[in-house]
Design a protein around this motif. Structure first.
Motif, mmCIF file in Angstrom:
data_model
loop_
_atom_site.group_PDB
_atom_site.id
_atom_site.type_symbol
_atom_site.label_atom_id
_atom_site.label_comp_id
_atom_site.label_asym_id
_atom_site.label_seq_id
_atom_site.Cartn_x
_atom_site.Cartn_y
_atom_site.Cartn_z
ATOM 1 N N GLN A 1 0.478 -1.259 0.192
ATOM 2 C CA GLN A 1 0.135 0.096 0.167
ATOM 3 C C GLN A 1 0.633 1.360 -0.351
ATOM 4 O O GLN A 1 0.384 2.175 -0.598
ATOM 5 N N TYR B 1 0.902 4.073 -2.846
ATOM 6 C CA TYR B 1 0.854 5.445 -2.785
ATOM 7 C C TYR B 1 1.836 6.731 -3.463
ATOM 8 O O TYR B 1 1.894 7.798 -3.925
ATOM 9 N N LEU C 1 5.751 11.806 -1.148
ATOM 10 C CA LEU C 1 5.291 11.745 -0.424
ATOM 11 C C LEU C 1 6.719 11.730 1.050
ATOM 12 O O LEU C 1 6.867 10.935 1.255
ATOM 13 N N GLU D 1 2.586 12.324 5.553
ATOM 14 C CA GLU D 1 1.607 11.723 5.163
ATOM 15 C C GLU D 1 1.126 10.828 4.829
ATOM 16 O O GLU D 1 0.796 10.298 4.378
ATOM 17 N N ILE D 2 2.557 10.057 4.342
ATOM 18 C CA ILE D 2 2.158 8.603 4.730
ATOM 19 C C ILE D 2 1.773 7.807 5.705
ATOM 20 O O ILE D 2 0.890 6.988 5.811
ATOM 21 N N ARG E 1 -2.301 8.102 6.235
ATOM 22 C CA ARG E 1 -3.001 7.269 5.330
ATOM 23 C C ARG E 1 -3.043 5.453 6.701
ATOM 24 O O ARG E 1 -3.837 4.384 5.749
#
Length: 106
Positions: free
Chosen positions: A17, A21, A27, A31-32, A35
């Protein structure tokens, strides 16, 4: 073996995943992390495994660390794996090595 590290990194759904992204662009770690419902140490571990496998790379800019995919690493690994399991790969690789040796002798 480097190929083993890549497949071990890809064994985790969360790491796949993260790669998905990052396929849209770089990122920051924050930011990771937004999620996922991971602790910071767990996220750091996932990112380290992906980085050790050569699938992502980091760049520190100011106070932020940005991560991005290294798509050619995954492509090269998958191609190398497919060549190993392909029934015609062995003879083709032997032929290629023989031709390379012949060129060096000439």
């Amino acid at each position: 073996m480097a190929m083993d590290r890549v497949f071990e990194a890809l064994a985790s759904t969360a790491r796949r995943q993260i790669l998905a992204y990052l396929s849209a662009g770089e990122l920051t770690a924050g930011e990771i992390g937004e999620r996922f419902d991971f602790s910071k140490p767990a996220l750091s571990s996932h990112l380290r495994i992906l980085e050790d496998a050569g699938l992502i790379e980091r760049e520190k800019r100011g106070q932020y660390v940005y991560f991005r995919q290294v798509p050619e690493r995954l492509t090269n690994t998958l191609f190398a794996w497919a060549a190993e399991v392909c029934p015609v790969a062995g003879p083709l690789k032997r032929e290629s090595r023989a031709k390379a040796r012949t060129k060096r002798v000439d």
